[in-house]
Motif scaffolding. Sequence first.
Motif, PDB file in Angstrom:
ATOM      1  N   GLU A 142       0.986  -0.958  -0.490  1.00 27.77           N
ATOM      2  CA  GLU A 142       0.246  -0.715  -0.184  1.00 27.77           C
ATOM      3  C   GLU A 142       0.951   1.355  -0.248  1.00 27.77           C
ATOM      4  O   GLU A 142       1.755   1.568   0.673  1.00 27.77           O
ATOM      5  N   ASN A 143       0.888   2.336  -0.383  1.00 32.51           N
ATOM      6  CA  ASN A 143       1.228   2.669  -0.578  1.00 32.51           C
ATOM      7  C   ASN A 143       0.561   4.528  -1.347  1.00 32.51           C
ATOM      8  O   ASN A 143      -0.736   4.569  -2.188  1.00 32.51           O
ATOM      9  N   PRO A 144       0.371   5.363   0.216  1.00 35.92           N
ATOM     10  CA  PRO A 144      -0.692   6.648   0.162  1.00 35.92           C
ATOM     11  C   PRO A 144      -0.721   7.579  -1.397  1.00 35.92           C
ATOM     12  O   PRO A 144      -1.339   7.655  -1.821  1.00 35.92           O
ATOM     13  N   ALA A 145      -0.138   7.488  -1.804  1.00 29.69           N
ATOM     14  CA  ALA A 145       0.649   8.300  -2.833  1.00 29.69           C
ATOM     15  C   ALA A 145      -0.112   8.319  -4.226  1.00 29.69           C
ATOM     16  O   ALA A 145      -1.059   8.746  -4.764  1.00 29.69           O
ATOM     17  N   TYR A 146      -0.250   6.693  -4.517  1.00 26.64           N
ATOM     18  CA  TYR A 146      -0.370   5.463  -5.414  1.00 26.64           C
ATOM     19  C   TYR A 146      -2.177   5.780  -5.978  1.00 26.64           C
ATOM     20  O   TYR A 146      -2.215   5.852  -6.582  1.00 26.64           O
ATOM     21  N   GLN A 147      -2.099   5.614  -4.431  1.00 27.52           N
ATOM     22  CA  GLN A 147      -3.932   5.258  -3.731  1.00 27.52           C
ATOM     23  C   GLN A 147      -4.496   6.897  -4.149  1.00 27.52           C
ATOM     24  O   GLN A 147      -5.233   5.983  -4.736  1.00 27.52           O
ATOM     25  N   ALA A 148      -3.862   7.221  -3.358  1.00 27.45           N
ATOM     26  CA  ALA A 148      -4.473   8.923  -3.777  1.00 27.45           C
ATOM     27  C   ALA A 148      -4.743   9.588  -4.736  1.00 27.45           C
ATOM     28  O   ALA A 148      -6.070   9.925  -6.029  1.00 27.45           O
ATOM     29  N   GLU A 149      -3.687   8.858  -6.371  1.00 28.88           N
ATOM     30  CA  GLU A 149      -3.889   9.822  -7.130  1.00 28.88           C
ATOM     31  C   GLU A 149      -4.901   8.361  -8.398  1.00 28.88           C
ATOM     32  O   GLU A 149      -5.045   8.872  -9.690  1.00 28.88           O
ATOM     33  N   PHE A 150      -4.800   6.883  -7.896  1.00 26.91           N
ATOM     34  CA  PHE A 150      -4.940   5.943  -8.404  1.00 26.91           C
ATOM     35  C   PHE A 150      -7.027   6.533  -8.183  1.00 26.91           C
ATOM     36  O   PHE A 150      -7.926   6.186  -9.234  1.00 26.91           O
ATOM     37  N   ASP A 151      -7.413   6.620  -6.993  1.00 26.07           N
ATOM     38  CA  ASP A 151      -8.214   7.108  -6.424  1.00 26.07           C
ATOM     39  C   ASP A 151      -9.465   8.102  -7.554  1.00 26.07           C
ATOM     40  O   ASP A 151      -9.955   8.165  -8.032  1.00 26.07           O
ATOM     41  N   LYS A 211      -8.043   8.996 -10.314  1.00 24.08           N
ATOM     42  CA  LYS A 211      -8.450   8.439 -11.893  1.00 24.08           C
ATOM     43  C   LYS A 211      -9.274   7.435 -12.029  1.00 24.08           C
ATOM     44  O   LYS A 211     -10.176   8.592 -13.201  1.00 24.08           O
ATOM     45  N   ILE A 212     -10.127   7.236 -10.694  1.00 23.36           N
ATOM     46  CA  ILE A 212     -10.930   6.309 -10.717  1.00 23.36           C
ATOM     47  C   ILE A 212     -12.454   7.923 -11.059  1.00 23.36           C
ATOM     48  O   ILE A 212     -12.753   7.777 -11.962  1.00 23.36           O
ATOM     49  N   ASP A 213     -12.144   8.289 -10.067  1.00 26.22           N
ATOM     50  CA  ASP A 213     -13.091   9.619  -9.288  1.00 26.22           C
ATOM     51  C   ASP A 213     -13.380  10.871 -10.602  1.00 26.22           C
ATOM     52  O   ASP A 213     -14.329  10.771 -10.973  1.00 26.22           O
ATOM     53  N   ALA A 214     -12.438  10.511 -12.025  1.00 26.83           N
ATOM     54  CA  ALA A 214     -12.060  11.481 -12.760  1.00 26.83           C
ATOM     55  C   ALA A 214     -13.327  10.491 -14.145  1.00 26.83           C
ATOM     56  O   ALA A 214     -13.086  10.977 -15.233  1.00 26.83           O
ATOM     57  N   GLY A 215     -13.327   9.299 -13.967  1.00 26.52           N
ATOM     58  CA  GLY A 215     -13.856   8.543 -15.000  1.00 26.52           C
ATOM     59  C   GLY A 215     -12.704   8.477 -15.960  1.00 26.52           C
ATOM     60  O   GLY A 215     -13.117   7.949 -17.069  1.00 26.52           O
ATOM     61  N   GLY A 216     -11.466   8.728 -15.620  1.00 24.54           N
ATOM     62  CA  GLY A 216     -10.113   7.773 -16.824  1.00 24.54           C
ATOM     63  C   GLY A 216      -9.742   6.333 -16.417  1.00 24.54           C
ATOM     64  O   GLY A 216     -10.220   5.602 -15.887  1.00 24.54           O
ATOM     65  N   GLU A 230      -4.360   1.860 -16.883  1.00 28.22           N
ATOM     66  CA  GLU A 230      -3.610   1.059 -18.200  1.00 28.22           C
ATOM     67  C   GLU A 230      -2.275   0.008 -17.061  1.00 28.22           C
ATOM     68  O   GLU A 230      -1.957  -0.076 -15.921  1.00 28.22           O
ATOM     69  N   ALA A 231      -2.015  -1.057 -17.588  1.00 32.77           N
ATOM     70  CA  ALA A 231      -1.675  -2.004 -17.144  1.00 32.77           C
ATOM     71  C   ALA A 231      -0.185  -1.840 -16.428  1.00 32.77           C
ATOM     72  O   ALA A 231       0.267  -2.258 -15.375  1.00 32.77           O
ATOM     73  N   LYS A 232       0.753  -0.753 -16.950  1.00 39.46           N
ATOM     74  CA  LYS A 232       1.823  -0.390 -15.718  1.00 39.46           C
ATOM     75  C   LYS A 232       1.048   0.481 -14.687  1.00 39.46           C
ATOM     76  O   LYS A 232       2.241   1.093 -14.181  1.00 39.46           O
ATOM     77  N   ASP A 233      -0.141   0.869 -14.694  1.00 37.26           N
ATOM     78  CA  ASP A 233      -0.334   1.716 -13.911  1.00 37.26           C
ATOM     79  C   ASP A 233      -0.465   0.809 -12.139  1.00 37.26           C
ATOM     80  O   ASP A 233      -0.971  -0.171 -12.422  1.00 37.26           O
ATOM     81  N   TRP A 234       0.427   1.958 -11.350  1.00 46.30           N
ATOM     82  CA  TRP A 234      -0.108   0.847 -10.045  1.00 46.30           C
ATOM     83  C   TRP A 234      -1.915   1.307  -9.600  1.00 46.30           C
ATOM     84  O   TRP A 234      -2.322   2.371  -9.652  1.00 46.30           O
ATOM     85  N   MET A 235      -1.743   0.360  -8.851  1.00 42.61           N
ATOM     86  CA  MET A 235      -3.682  -0.370  -8.974  1.00 42.61           C
ATOM     87  C   MET A 235      -3.111  -1.395  -7.339  1.00 42.61           C
ATOM     88  O   MET A 235      -2.233  -2.056  -7.312  1.00 42.61           O
ATOM     89  N   PRO A 236      -4.362  -0.937  -6.660  1.00 42.14           N
ATOM     90  CA  PRO A 236      -4.538  -1.360  -5.370  1.00 42.14           C
ATOM     91  C   PRO A 236      -4.287  -3.395  -5.888  1.00 42.14           C
ATOM     92  O   PRO A 236      -4.501  -3.895  -7.046  1.00 42.14           O
ATOM     93  N   GLU A 237      -4.131  -4.191  -4.613  1.00 44.94           N
ATOM     94  CA  GLU A 237      -4.014  -5.243  -5.747  1.00 44.94           C
ATOM     95  C   GLU A 237      -5.116  -6.456  -5.739  1.00 44.94           C
ATOM     96  O   GLU A 237      -5.752  -6.886  -5.947  1.00 44.94           O
ATOM     97  N   SER A 238      -6.309  -5.335  -4.784  1.00 46.94           N
ATOM     98  CA  SER A 238      -7.543  -5.685  -4.509  1.00 46.94           C
ATOM     99  C   SER A 238      -8.403  -5.785  -6.279  1.00 46.94           C
ATOM    100  O   SER A 238      -9.522  -6.668  -6.616  1.00 46.94           O
ATOM    101  N   TYR A 239      -8.017  -4.504  -6.705  1.00 46.84           N
ATOM    102  CA  TYR A 239      -8.570  -3.836  -8.099  1.00 46.84           C
ATOM    103  C   TYR A 239      -8.303  -4.980  -9.021  1.00 46.84           C
ATOM    104  O   TYR A 239      -8.330  -5.710  -9.878  1.00 46.84           O
ATOM    105  N   ARG A 240      -7.037  -6.183  -9.120  1.00 49.30           N
ATOM    106  CA  ARG A 240      -6.126  -6.466  -9.903  1.00 49.30           C
ATOM    107  C   ARG A 240      -7.100  -7.900  -9.865  1.00 49.30           C
ATOM    108  O   ARG A 240      -7.613  -8.446 -11.148  1.00 49.30           O
TER     109      ARG A 240
END
Length: 311
Positions: free
Chosen positions: A1-10, A12-17, A20-30
Amino acid sequence: ENPAYQAEFDAKIDAGGYIEAKDWMPESYRKTLVRQISQHAHSEIVGMLPEGNWITRAPTLKRKAILLAKVQDEGGHGLYLYAAAETLGVSRDELLDALHSGRAKYSSIFNYPTLTWADIGVVGWLVDGAAIMNQIPLCKCSYGPYARAMVRICKEESFHQRQGYDLLLTMMKGTQEQRDMVQDAVNRWWWPSIMMFGPHDKDSTHSAQSARWGIKRISNDDLRQKFVDATVEQAKVLGVTMPDPELKWNEARGHYDFGAIDWDEFWNVVNGHGQGNVDRLAARVKAWDDGAWVREAALEYARKHDARDSQ
Ligand code: ACO
């Protein structure tokens, strides 16, 4: 878990973006994506079996050519989807092993038998119709490789749905025996088709989280309702009725009401005890084993070319 990466992921999701495969993602999402995409891929591949069964018995050359193309398309869909799953760090061998050993799920619908030629039409109309209803929103799901694979799949599914409806229209213009065959097929496939959308929202394990992640854009029940509303009108044009005495237009809701779904039947089929589960899996494993020499030959050919190229 990395809070900065998590915030970036969230964000992107909130913006409807798209993720991609090389982006950081939570293990549970994967893991959720691997589960859903692989189940989807398996459904496409196992779905070839009930229809492939009729290729040698199609009534005309035209229908045979259409059915051949359709079954081949389903194989292609399975391959794009396995490729999309592989971008998440799983191997195709692992996924196929889960299918062949009976550990993986695939859509409940493909465990029902195709008894007559009318079933081929009804599978196109209802089964592919339900599949499109569920898959159009997936073209906009948050995982880029899955969303992009779905665009072409949906275009082809729409051809599959229309060929089924066209086949049935032709049969309905034929003899009384043919019309009876169509009605009988509709009677057998209607309930399993509306079960394809999965459990009611309140009983769905993954819905809330998948909706939060932008994987599920429209809920199981909302998609089922859209499908019922669209299909009942198509049934009127065709001249068949659905086997549900409680199916009626509800003016206040602006939707069709329909009867209770037999969830015991659904879970029985999902858990491997439907009419066709054992045969389907056995046919799939046999096809895989029979194809071993093709895979070996392709690998050997690649090895020879590699050796020649590196000389
Ligand atoms: N057949 C078999 N299993 C099903 C079905 C079904 N029709 N519907 C739901 N399930 C399973 C789910 O896979 C899940 O099991 P799991 O936890 O072991 O993975 C369980 O029932 C609970 O269901 P949900 O929480 O609602 O699961 P989910 O959020 O994944 O929603 C759905 C199910 C709508 C099918 C979703 O996975 C999806 O959209 N998948 C992609 C489309 C697809 O696979 N279509 C295949 C048929 S179409 C065709 O191939 C022509």
